[in-house]
Design a protein around this motif. Structure first.
Motif, PDB file in Angstrom:
ATOM      1  N   THR A 206      34.756  11.628  15.759  1.00 36.09           N
ATOM      2  CA  THR A 206      34.734  10.283  15.160  1.00 36.09           C
ATOM      3  C   THR A 206      35.606  10.242  13.919  1.00 36.09           C
ATOM      4  OG1 THR A 206      32.444  10.146  15.916  1.00 36.09           O
ATOM      5  CG2 THR A 206      33.222   8.406  14.451  1.00 36.09           C
ATOM      6  N   ILE A 207      35.507  11.260  13.099  1.00 38.88           N
ATOM      7  CA  ILE A 207      36.313  11.328  11.881  1.00 38.88           C
ATOM      8  C   ILE A 207      37.794  11.433  12.246  1.00 38.88           C
ATOM      9  CG2 ILE A 207      36.772  12.639   9.771  1.00 38.88           C
ATOM     10  CD1 ILE A 207      34.069  11.188   9.771  1.00 38.88           C
ATOM     11  N   GLN A 208      38.106  12.255  13.234  1.00 40.04           N
ATOM     12  CA  GLN A 208      39.495  12.441  13.654  1.00 40.04           C
ATOM     13  C   GLN A 208      40.115  11.147  14.184  1.00 40.04           C
ATOM     14  OE1 GLN A 208      38.996  15.590  16.478  1.00 40.04           O
ATOM     15  NE2 GLN A 208      38.901  17.205  14.922  1.00 40.04           N
ATOM     16  N   SER A 209      39.273  10.276  14.725  1.00 47.25           N
ATOM     17  CA  SER A 209      39.781   9.018  15.293  1.00 47.25           C
ATOM     18  C   SER A 209      39.981   7.936  14.239  1.00 47.25           C
ATOM     19  CB  SER A 209      38.815   8.503  16.362  1.00 47.25           C
ATOM     20  OG  SER A 209      37.600   8.060  15.780  1.00 47.25           O
ATOM     21  N   LEU A 210      39.484   8.171  13.020  1.00 40.65           N
ATOM     22  CA  LEU A 210      39.610   7.170  11.963  1.00 40.65           C
ATOM     23  C   LEU A 210      41.024   7.137  11.390  1.00 40.65           C
ATOM     24  CD1 LEU A 210      36.341   7.790   9.882  1.00 40.65           C
ATOM     25  CD2 LEU A 210      36.778   5.885  11.456  1.00 40.65           C
ATOM     26  N   SER A 211      41.416   5.980  10.898  1.00 40.43           N
ATOM     27  CA  SER A 211      42.661   5.849  10.143  1.00 40.43           C
ATOM     28  C   SER A 211      42.487   6.528   8.790  1.00 40.43           C
ATOM     29  CB  SER A 211      42.986   4.370   9.924  1.00 40.43           C
ATOM     30  OG  SER A 211      41.988   3.778   9.081  1.00 40.43           O
ATOM     31  N   MET A 212      43.596   6.684   8.052  1.00 40.83           N
ATOM     32  CA  MET A 212      43.484   7.237   6.698  1.00 40.83           C
ATOM     33  C   MET A 212      42.642   6.323   5.821  1.00 40.83           C
ATOM     34  SD  MET A 212      44.692  10.170   6.756  1.00 40.83           S
ATOM     35  CE  MET A 212      44.271  10.438   5.039  1.00 40.83           C
ATOM     36  N   GLU A 213      42.742   5.015   6.037  1.00 41.04           N
ATOM     37  CA  GLU A 213      41.946   4.077   5.242  1.00 41.04           C
ATOM     38  C   GLU A 213      40.456   4.322   5.452  1.00 41.04           C
ATOM     39  OE1 GLU A 213      44.605   3.279   6.942  1.00 41.04           O
ATOM     40  OE2 GLU A 213      45.936   2.054   5.698  1.00 41.04           O
ATOM     41  N   ARG A 340      41.842  -1.990   1.037  1.00 42.49           N
ATOM     42  CA  ARG A 340      43.130  -1.579   1.594  1.00 42.49           C
ATOM     43  C   ARG A 340      43.586  -2.596   2.631  1.00 42.49           C
ATOM     44  NH1 ARG A 340      39.854   2.696   0.757  1.00 42.49           N
ATOM     45  NH2 ARG A 340      40.581   4.078  -0.898  1.00 42.49           N
ATOM     46  N   LEU A 341      44.813  -2.449   3.068  1.00 41.34           N
ATOM     47  CA  LEU A 341      45.384  -3.455   3.967  1.00 41.34           C
ATOM     48  C   LEU A 341      44.567  -3.609   5.237  1.00 41.34           C
ATOM     49  CD1 LEU A 341      47.710  -5.454   4.381  1.00 41.34           C
ATOM     50  CD2 LEU A 341      48.969  -3.609   5.517  1.00 41.34           C
ATOM     51  N   ARG A 369      48.933  -3.635  -6.030  1.00 40.76           N
ATOM     52  CA  ARG A 369      50.062  -4.547  -5.864  1.00 40.76           C
ATOM     53  C   ARG A 369      50.737  -4.332  -4.500  1.00 40.76           C
ATOM     54  NH1 ARG A 369      50.506  -8.677  -8.792  1.00 40.76           N
ATOM     55  NH2 ARG A 369      49.886  -7.335 -10.519  1.00 40.76           N
ATOM     56  N   THR A 370      50.777  -3.077  -4.073  1.00 38.33           N
ATOM     57  CA  THR A 370      51.367  -2.760  -2.771  1.00 38.33           C
ATOM     58  C   THR A 370      50.616  -3.458  -1.653  1.00 38.33           C
ATOM     59  OG1 THR A 370      52.124  -0.594  -3.556  1.00 38.33           O
ATOM     60  CG2 THR A 370      51.910  -0.878  -1.179  1.00 38.33           C
ATOM     61  N   VAL A 371      49.292  -3.356  -1.673  1.00 39.84           N
ATOM     62  CA  VAL A 371      48.474  -4.011  -0.653  1.00 39.84           C
ATOM     63  C   VAL A 371      48.647  -5.528  -0.720  1.00 39.84           C
ATOM     64  CG1 VAL A 371      46.100  -4.507   0.074  1.00 39.84           C
ATOM     65  CG2 VAL A 371      46.776  -2.163  -0.436  1.00 39.84           C
ATOM     66  N   LYS A 372      48.661  -6.070  -1.922  1.00 42.82           N
ATOM     67  CA  LYS A 372      48.797  -7.521  -2.088  1.00 42.82           C
ATOM     68  C   LYS A 372      50.096  -8.019  -1.464  1.00 42.82           C
ATOM     69  CE  LYS A 372      48.346 -11.178  -5.575  1.00 42.82           C
ATOM     70  NZ  LYS A 372      49.623 -11.910  -5.488  1.00 42.82           N
ATOM     71  N   LYS A 373      51.192  -7.318  -1.745  1.00 45.97           N
ATOM     72  CA  LYS A 373      52.491  -7.734  -1.213  1.00 45.97           C
ATOM     73  C   LYS A 373      52.540  -7.600   0.308  1.00 45.97           C
ATOM     74  CE  LYS A 373      56.092  -6.158  -3.472  1.00 45.97           C
ATOM     75  NZ  LYS A 373      56.924  -5.162  -4.208  1.00 45.97           N
ATOM     76  N   GLU A 374      51.984  -6.502   0.823  1.00 40.63           N
ATOM     77  CA  GLU A 374      51.969  -6.303   2.279  1.00 40.63           C
ATOM     78  C   GLU A 374      51.110  -7.366   2.961  1.00 40.63           C
ATOM     79  OE1 GLU A 374      50.594  -2.300   2.679  1.00 40.63           O
ATOM     80  OE2 GLU A 374      52.597  -1.418   2.470  1.00 40.63           O
TER      81      GLU A 374
END
Length: 456
Positions: A206-213, A340-341, A369-374
């Protein structure tokens, strides 16, 4: 001799000291913000010391930053802390992700987004949720102000090696159930102190299937289980996330070493917890610490002790009620746990084309700011604003009552943050920890609903 992932990273950084006693660790990355650094910098000045490694020290502004008009800081203490960090960064040659800059944001989001956070590093910050960075296979932990000064002066820190606790998570999550629900359920089942004295390694399919977020969300709340450290084996998902980021120019030279960062098959763990999440439900906290939570369909528990009684009184709730009975007034999408995004994308799917319930005040605060812009490039800001959410500037915001974003006294808030202590989101505020999807659905419906029936 077989070693755990944590052992491998720890042992590589020991400069002196015997196992079982305090050992001197070399620190690869020191992240700082405006709240816990002023006294440490002043300590250097008083002792006429220089910063040992300004090139390994990075600053951002997050806790006190206003999210409506970021340059209009009305609180004198907040303004003092912000301007002091700006001056200290200049005086000591520290790179600062300053107010309004492209990289400014919550410290535990800035590190990964810029590529500063990498597998095998030792990472410290004067903030308890530094465990977040362990999602990359790093040893990352929060430190106190005196320890911040020690790292400033020496780029080292005395620490006693913790025991190893393996948390093996199996099963496929149902649609509408997320990483936030995994960690909230673990804390509900085992308590806010089950990780005390341990480094938690989260592993399993389950952990391996998760995104980095998702992995960062889980490691972020290791501290809520009593552990200073949470760690996850780096893999292709990790490497793909890091590749191409500004401070990851060493990617090609480092990936070979990163691939060696895993727990050996016969490595010894002092304790093992297994969890099957196949039938896991969305989680909602009812009380005043993260272990006081339930499955969405479960009633709030009977009073077992004085802490339960106090929590029910503070929250204005009773045993036997359910999450759907909570009279919500605020919804907060933000914090270093869930801003996060991918969190905002998931929430946007639920609110698109709908309207926030008339009784709800709902705000979205991108974590950086990175997330906001994306997010804005994807049109998410329009989706949220058209639904009736407030779209804010990045910062810690309503996660803690240290800036203008606070929940009014007595009001219940569905929050994607990590702590639901008394007064955490403002004096008398009543906080309920949930996933971004649960918070978004609550904003639309005016109450908690089973988001599994909303997410298709």
């Amino acid at each position: 001799m077989a070693q755990t992932l944590f052992d491998k990273v720890w042992n590589k950084h020991v400069l002196t000291g015997k196992e079982g006693e305090p050992q001197l660790l070399y620190i690869d990355l020191h992240l700082i913000h405006e709240v816990t650094s002023p006294q440490a910098f002043e300590g250097l000045r008083l002792q006429k010391r220089q910063l040992r490694r300004p090139d390994l020290t990075f600053a951002t502004l997050d806790h006190n930053v206003p999210t409506i008009d970021i340059f209009n800081i009305r609180d004198e203490i907040a303004n003092k802390q912000i301007t002091t960090l700006q001056k200290n960064a200049k005086d000591f040659g520290v790179h600062i992700f300053d107010m309004g800059s492209d990289e400014q944001g919550i410290v535990h989001m800035v590190g990964p987004e810029t590529g500063l956070t990498q597998p095998g590093k030792t990472i410290v910050c004067g903030d308890s949720h530094t465990a977040t960075h362990g999602a990359f296979g790093a040893i990352a932990f929060g430190i106190g102000t005196s320890e911040v000064e020690h790292v400033f002066a020496t780029q080292t820190l005395w620490q006693t090696k913790p025991k190893n606790l393996k948390i093996e998570v199996s099963g496929k999550l149902q649609p509408g159930v997320y990483a936030k629900d995994i960690i909230l359920h673990l804390i509900n089942q085992y308590g806010v102190d089950f990780g005390t004295g341990y480094a938690l390694e989260f592993t399993g399919e389950t952990i391996q299937s998760l995104s980095m977020e998702g992995r960062m969300t889980i490691c972020n709340m290791a501290i809520e289980g009593g552990a200073k450290y949470g760690i996850i084996q780096p893999d292709e998902t990790t490497f793909e996330y890091i590749k191409g980021r500004p401070y990851a120019q060493n990617f090609n030279q480092s990936i070979g070493e990163w691939q060696k960062l895993y727990s050996d098959e016969d490595a010894h763990f002092d304790k093992v917890i297994t969890l099957d999440v196949t039938n896991l439900e969305p989680q909602v906290t009812w009380g005043t610490n993260p272990e006081m939570g339930v499955n969405f369909s479960s009633p709030f528990p009977e009073i077992q002790n004085i802490n339960d009684e106090r929590a029910y009184n503070y929250m204005g709730l009773k045993p036997g009620q359910k999450a759907e009975d909570i009279d919500l007034g605020y919804v907060f999408l933000g914090s270093c746990t869930n801003a996060r995004l991918s969190d905002l994308i998931e929430a946007s799917h639920i609110v698109k084309g709908k309207k926030v319930h008339p009784k709800i005040t709902a705000i979205v605060v991108p974590g950086s700011r990175t997330v906001k812009k994306e997010a804005e490039s994807l049109g998410l800001d329009k989706v949220f604003k058209e639904a009736g959410f407030e779209w804010r500037e990045p910062g810690c915001s309503m996660c803690l009552g240290m800036n203008p974003d606070q929940v009014p006294e007595g009001v219940h808030c569905a929050s994607t943050s990590n702590r639901n202590f008394e007064g955490r989101q403002g004096k008398g505020a009543r906080t309920h920890l949930v996933s971004p999807a649960m918070a978004a659905a609550a904003a639309i419906n005016g109450k908690f609903v089973d988001v599994r029936k909303v997410v298709v």
